[in-house]
Scaffold this motif. Structure first.
Motif, PDB file in Angstrom:
ATOM      1  N   THR A 249     -41.750 -34.807  40.819  1.00  0.00           N
ATOM      2  CA  THR A 249     -40.378 -34.830  40.314  1.00  0.00           C
ATOM      3  C   THR A 249     -40.322 -35.508  38.946  1.00  0.00           C
ATOM      4  OG1 THR A 249     -39.942 -36.864  41.587  1.00  0.00           O
ATOM      5  CG2 THR A 249     -39.381 -34.772  42.632  1.00  0.00           C
ATOM      6  N   ASP A 250     -39.968 -36.788  38.925  1.00  0.00           N
ATOM      7  CA  ASP A 250     -39.737 -37.465  37.647  1.00  0.00           C
ATOM      8  C   ASP A 250     -40.989 -37.571  36.780  1.00  0.00           C
ATOM      9  OD1 ASP A 250     -37.194 -37.775  38.591  1.00  0.00           O
ATOM     10  OD2 ASP A 250     -37.448 -39.857  39.202  1.00  0.00           O
ATOM     11  N   PHE A 251     -42.176 -37.658  37.401  1.00  0.00           N
ATOM     12  CA  PHE A 251     -43.412 -37.866  36.634  1.00  0.00           C
ATOM     13  C   PHE A 251     -44.327 -36.650  36.671  1.00  0.00           C
ATOM     14  CE2 PHE A 251     -41.947 -42.188  37.050  1.00  0.00           C
ATOM     15  CZ  PHE A 251     -42.336 -42.779  35.853  1.00  0.00           C
ATOM     16  N   ILE A 252     -43.763 -35.478  36.835  1.00  0.00           N
ATOM     17  CA  ILE A 252     -44.595 -34.280  36.890  1.00  0.00           C
ATOM     18  C   ILE A 252     -45.278 -34.000  35.551  1.00  0.00           C
ATOM     19  CG2 ILE A 252     -42.798 -32.602  36.241  1.00  0.00           C
ATOM     20  CD1 ILE A 252     -43.973 -30.798  38.509  1.00  0.00           C
ATOM     21  N   PHE A 253     -44.665 -34.421  34.451  1.00  0.00           N
ATOM     22  CA  PHE A 253     -45.295 -34.197  33.148  1.00  0.00           C
ATOM     23  C   PHE A 253     -46.585 -35.004  33.025  1.00  0.00           C
ATOM     24  CE2 PHE A 253     -45.749 -34.795  28.497  1.00  0.00           C
ATOM     25  CZ  PHE A 253     -45.789 -33.459  28.114  1.00  0.00           C
ATOM     26  N   ALA A 254     -46.664 -36.166  33.683  1.00  0.00           N
ATOM     27  CA  ALA A 254     -47.902 -36.940  33.692  1.00  0.00           C
ATOM     28  C   ALA A 254     -49.000 -36.159  34.404  1.00  0.00           C
ATOM     29  CB  ALA A 254     -47.676 -38.289  34.368  1.00  0.00           C
ATOM     30  N   ASN A 255     -48.633 -35.467  35.483  1.00  0.00           N
ATOM     31  CA  ASN A 255     -49.612 -34.642  36.198  1.00  0.00           C
ATOM     32  C   ASN A 255     -50.058 -33.465  35.342  1.00  0.00           C
ATOM     33  OD1 ASN A 255     -50.974 -34.116  38.868  1.00  0.00           O
ATOM     34  ND2 ASN A 255     -49.867 -32.191  38.642  1.00  0.00           N
ATOM     35  N   VAL A 256     -49.110 -32.904  34.562  1.00  0.00           N
ATOM     36  CA  VAL A 256     -49.461 -31.834  33.624  1.00  0.00           C
ATOM     37  C   VAL A 256     -50.495 -32.332  32.625  1.00  0.00           C
ATOM     38  CG1 VAL A 256     -48.601 -30.375  31.751  1.00  0.00           C
ATOM     39  CG2 VAL A 256     -47.251 -30.626  33.846  1.00  0.00           C
ATOM     40  N   CYS A 257     -50.261 -33.509  32.078  1.00  0.00           N
ATOM     41  CA  CYS A 257     -51.181 -34.074  31.086  1.00  0.00           C
ATOM     42  C   CYS A 257     -52.558 -34.342  31.685  1.00  0.00           C
ATOM     43  CB  CYS A 257     -50.609 -35.374  30.516  1.00  0.00           C
ATOM     44  SG  CYS A 257     -49.128 -35.159  29.513  1.00  0.00           S
ATOM     45  N   GLU A 258     -52.591 -34.818  32.938  1.00  0.00           N
ATOM     46  CA  GLU A 258     -53.871 -35.132  33.560  1.00  0.00           C
ATOM     47  C   GLU A 258     -54.659 -33.865  33.888  1.00  0.00           C
ATOM     48  OE1 GLU A 258     -55.718 -37.910  37.143  1.00  0.00           O
ATOM     49  OE2 GLU A 258     -53.666 -37.150  37.313  1.00  0.00           O
ATOM     50  N   GLU A 259     -53.979 -32.847  34.400  1.00  0.00           N
ATOM     51  CA  GLU A 259     -54.698 -31.659  34.847  1.00  0.00           C
ATOM     52  C   GLU A 259     -54.896 -30.614  33.754  1.00  0.00           C
ATOM     53  OE1 GLU A 259     -53.508 -31.871  39.575  1.00  0.00           O
ATOM     54  OE2 GLU A 259     -52.845 -30.154  38.374  1.00  0.00           O
ATOM     55  N   LEU A 260     -53.946 -30.505  32.851  1.00  0.00           N
ATOM     56  CA  LEU A 260     -54.031 -29.497  31.791  1.00  0.00           C
ATOM     57  C   LEU A 260     -54.296 -30.104  30.421  1.00  0.00           C
ATOM     58  CD1 LEU A 260     -51.093 -27.140  32.855  1.00  0.00           C
ATOM     59  CD2 LEU A 260     -53.471 -27.125  33.616  1.00  0.00           C
ATOM     60  N   GLY A 261     -54.295 -31.431  30.340  1.00  0.00           N
ATOM     61  CA  GLY A 261     -54.643 -32.119  29.117  1.00  0.00           C
ATOM     62  C   GLY A 261     -53.610 -31.985  28.004  1.00  0.00           C
ATOM     63  N   LEU A 262     -54.047 -32.351  26.812  1.00  0.00           N
ATOM     64  CA  LEU A 262     -53.167 -32.281  25.645  1.00  0.00           C
ATOM     65  C   LEU A 262     -52.719 -30.848  25.391  1.00  0.00           C
ATOM     66  CD1 LEU A 262     -51.888 -33.648  23.157  1.00  0.00           C
ATOM     67  CD2 LEU A 262     -54.040 -33.245  21.942  1.00  0.00           C
ATOM     68  N   LEU A 263     -53.607 -29.887  25.629  1.00  0.00           N
ATOM     69  CA  LEU A 263     -53.256 -28.486  25.392  1.00  0.00           C
ATOM     70  C   LEU A 263     -52.120 -28.039  26.310  1.00  0.00           C
ATOM     71  CD1 LEU A 263     -56.815 -26.910  24.981  1.00  0.00           C
ATOM     72  CD2 LEU A 263     -55.215 -27.611  23.194  1.00  0.00           C
ATOM     73  N   GLY A 264     -52.172 -28.454  27.585  1.00  0.00           N
ATOM     74  CA  GLY A 264     -51.101 -28.113  28.515  1.00  0.00           C
ATOM     75  C   GLY A 264     -49.799 -28.789  28.147  1.00  0.00           C
ATOM     76  N   ALA A 265     -49.889 -30.055  27.719  1.00  0.00           N
ATOM     77  CA  ALA A 265     -48.690 -30.782  27.313  1.00  0.00           C
ATOM     78  C   ALA A 265     -48.037 -30.121  26.101  1.00  0.00           C
ATOM     79  CB  ALA A 265     -49.039 -32.240  26.999  1.00  0.00           C
ATOM     80  N   ILE A 266     -48.872 -29.705  25.137  1.00  0.00           N
ATOM     81  CA  ILE A 266     -48.353 -29.024  23.945  1.00  0.00           C
ATOM     82  C   ILE A 266     -47.695 -27.705  24.326  1.00  0.00           C
ATOM     83  CG2 ILE A 266     -49.031 -27.855  21.815  1.00  0.00           C
ATOM     84  CD1 ILE A 266     -51.108 -30.043  21.393  1.00  0.00           C
ATOM     85  N   LEU A 267     -48.280 -26.997  25.308  1.00  0.00           N
ATOM     86  CA  LEU A 267     -47.684 -25.744  25.765  1.00  0.00           C
ATOM     87  C   LEU A 267     -46.282 -25.980  26.314  1.00  0.00           C
ATOM     88  CD1 LEU A 267     -47.713 -22.753  26.629  1.00  0.00           C
ATOM     89  CD2 LEU A 267     -48.830 -23.489  28.754  1.00  0.00           C
ATOM     90  N   ILE A 268     -46.129 -27.007  27.173  1.00  0.00           N
ATOM     91  CA  ILE A 268     -44.811 -27.307  27.754  1.00  0.00           C
ATOM     92  C   ILE A 268     -43.819 -27.671  26.659  1.00  0.00           C
ATOM     93  CG2 ILE A 268     -43.527 -28.831  29.299  1.00  0.00           C
ATOM     94  CD1 ILE A 268     -45.364 -26.923  30.763  1.00  0.00           C
ATOM     95  N   VAL A 269     -44.217 -28.573  25.769  1.00  0.00           N
ATOM     96  CA  VAL A 269     -43.325 -28.987  24.679  1.00  0.00           C
ATOM     97  C   VAL A 269     -42.989 -27.794  23.796  1.00  0.00           C
ATOM     98  CG1 VAL A 269     -43.137 -30.427  22.613  1.00  0.00           C
ATOM     99  CG2 VAL A 269     -44.128 -31.381  24.693  1.00  0.00           C
ATOM    100  N   GLY A 270     -43.986 -26.955  23.527  1.00  0.00           N
ATOM    101  CA  GLY A 270     -43.755 -25.766  22.709  1.00  0.00           C
ATOM    102  C   GLY A 270     -42.742 -24.817  23.328  1.00  0.00           C
ATOM    103  N   LEU A 271     -42.781 -24.673  24.651  1.00  0.00           N
ATOM    104  CA  LEU A 271     -41.816 -23.807  25.332  1.00  0.00           C
ATOM    105  C   LEU A 271     -40.398 -24.366  25.197  1.00  0.00           C
ATOM    106  CD1 LEU A 271     -43.805 -22.881  28.577  1.00  0.00           C
ATOM    107  CD2 LEU A 271     -43.186 -21.338  26.697  1.00  0.00           C
ATOM    108  N   PHE A 272     -40.249 -25.686  25.296  1.00  0.00           N
ATOM    109  CA  PHE A 272     -38.920 -26.284  25.115  1.00  0.00           C
ATOM    110  C   PHE A 272     -38.459 -26.158  23.663  1.00  0.00           C
ATOM    111  CE2 PHE A 272     -39.766 -28.537  29.162  1.00  0.00           C
ATOM    112  CZ  PHE A 272     -38.574 -28.229  29.807  1.00  0.00           C
ATOM    113  N   VAL A 273     -39.377 -26.281  22.718  1.00  0.00           N
ATOM    114  CA  VAL A 273     -39.016 -26.085  21.311  1.00  0.00           C
ATOM    115  C   VAL A 273     -38.542 -24.649  21.089  1.00  0.00           C
ATOM    116  CG1 VAL A 273     -39.916 -25.978  18.953  1.00  0.00           C
ATOM    117  CG2 VAL A 273     -40.526 -27.902  20.439  1.00  0.00           C
ATOM    118  N   ALA A 274     -39.242 -23.693  21.683  1.00  0.00           N
ATOM    119  CA  ALA A 274     -38.850 -22.294  21.555  1.00  0.00           C
ATOM    120  C   ALA A 274     -37.486 -22.045  22.191  1.00  0.00           C
ATOM    121  CB  ALA A 274     -39.905 -21.397  22.204  1.00  0.00           C
ATOM    122  N   LEU A 275     -37.266 -22.639  23.363  1.00  0.00           N
ATOM    123  CA  LEU A 275     -35.955 -22.505  24.009  1.00  0.00           C
ATOM    124  C   LEU A 275     -34.858 -23.094  23.137  1.00  0.00           C
ATOM    125  CD1 LEU A 275     -35.119 -23.075  27.734  1.00  0.00           C
ATOM    126  CD2 LEU A 275     -33.726 -24.169  25.991  1.00  0.00           C
TER     127      LEU A 275
END
Length: 364
Positions: free
Chosen positions: A261-287
């Motif tokens: 829930t609240d800390f799912i982005f931390a799990n994204v960073c751990e499992e998908l790394g910086l590249l996964g985090a950038i993907l998520i942030v990039g999708l919000f920027v696009a939105l």
């Protein structure tokens, strides 16, 4: 301007991709915990999938409904009244973790009225401010009537207590007043009035004060008040560039609190790394780009305010959630839109996207 046949396909694609990524990450973050608590690793992801399906149905329906239909006091005022009653109604429900945030119907259905308050506030402000653009200097007939319902919502949400959502509501109010042309002095006056309240809530409420101290110096109490922050930073730092791999995160194994829930982005960073985090942030920027583009290009003041408010609310919520995970802000219970586990948040956000997509039908 001629009405376009289709909606913004880029915006629709971004929303769909965020939902799909969210379902994958909810399963990854919650499978072990769900197996331990409920005997099935699919408990949380199945619930989230159901809400995602209902939310996509709502999105599909609402993107075909002309947004002008909402520009009616017969819709705006009942929506405000019902939301107010729901925000009051949570106090009649039994508390959960010393908070009153949910309306419950037996043990099979719950929803969070504070999530509904965000789009309803946007709707009210869009309806009210569209005819007040040239009267923003009149604080009695414009600023005060626009702010009063928002302040009521904020006060009720604070009593739950839910400071994070209250801050988002205040941000929505400020952003939409700014778009309408409110002068700087009104924001300064609002900040002066809000500062003592915010100071009291942060430093004179014991558990919030502990969070503030933990935010400033989490290492001084790593197993107590600083636990959330430390575990989140460990998860973020462990992921590196490419991450440990999907389902391979370790902090979700009863170290990282609320990993789905609240800390799912931390799990994204751990499992998908910086590249996964950038993907998520990039999708919000696009939105954000497509949503604000719709607001800027709309010739209808009501549509402009509605698109701007919906987009701003989602972006602010994403900003606060990611900032908490990265220890840039004190810990607050704000879900990451589309990604965090939480039925009400996902459904309401998708329904709001349906309204936004309908507005894009008129944009070149």
């Amino acid at each position: 301007m001629a009405k376009r046949v289709g909606v913004d396909k880029w915006l629709f694609g971004v929303v769909l991709l965020l939902v799909l990524v969210g379902l994958v990450m909810v399963f990854s973050a919650s499978a072990v915990m769900a197996k331990e608590r409920y005997g099935s690793p699919y408990t949380f992801v199945l619930k989230q999938s159901l809400w995602a399906l209902l939310g996509m149905v709502a999105l599909t329906v609402l993107m075909r409904v002309d947004y002008r239909r909402y520009n009616n006091p017969k819709i705006v005022f009942p929506a405000m009244a019902i939301t107010t009653l729901l925000l009051i109604g949570v106090f009649a429900m039994r508390d959960s973790h010393n908070t009153h945030r949910w309306i419950r119907f037996g043990g099979f259905f719950t929803f969070q009225p504070s999530e509904i308050a965000k789009p309803v506030l946007v709707l009210f402000l869009a309806w009210f401010l569209q005819t007040r653009i040239h009267a923003m200097d009149d604080w009695k007939k414009t600023i005060l009537p626009a702010s009063a319902p928002a302040l009521l919502f904020i006060a009720l949400v604070l009593l739950e207590p839910d400071l994070g959502t209250a801050v988002v509501l205040a941000g929505v109010l400020a952003m939409m007043l700014y778009l309408a042309g409110a002068q700087t002095r009104y924001f300064a006056m609002g900040a002066v009035c809000a500062s003592p309240v915010l100071y009291f809530l942060l430093f004179h409420v014991a558990w919030r004060r502990a969070r503030m101290m933990a935010f400033l110096h989490p290492e001084t109490d790593p197993k107590g008040a600083g636990f959330h922050v430390m575990q989140s930073l460990i998860a973020v730092g462990t992921g590196g560039i490419r991450g440990l791999g999907l389902m391979e995160g370790r902090q979700k194994l009863f170290y990282l609190p609320e990993p789905h829930t609240d800390f799912i982005f931390a799990n994204v960073c751990e499992e998908l790394g910086l590249l996964g985090a950038i993907l998520i942030v990039g999708l919000f920027v696009a939105l954000g780009y497509r949503g604000l583009r719709a607001a800027i290009r709309s010739t209808n003041p009501f549509a402009r305010f509605l698109a701007f408010g919906i987009t701003s609310a989602v972006l602010m919520q994403a900003f606060f959630n990611i900032s908490v995970v990265l220890a840039l802000l004190p810990t607050k219970g704000i879900p990451l839109p589309f990604i965090s586990s939480g039925g009400t948040s996902l459904f309401v956000t998708l329904a709001s996207m349906g309204v936004l997509l309908n507005i894009t039908r008129e944009i070149d």
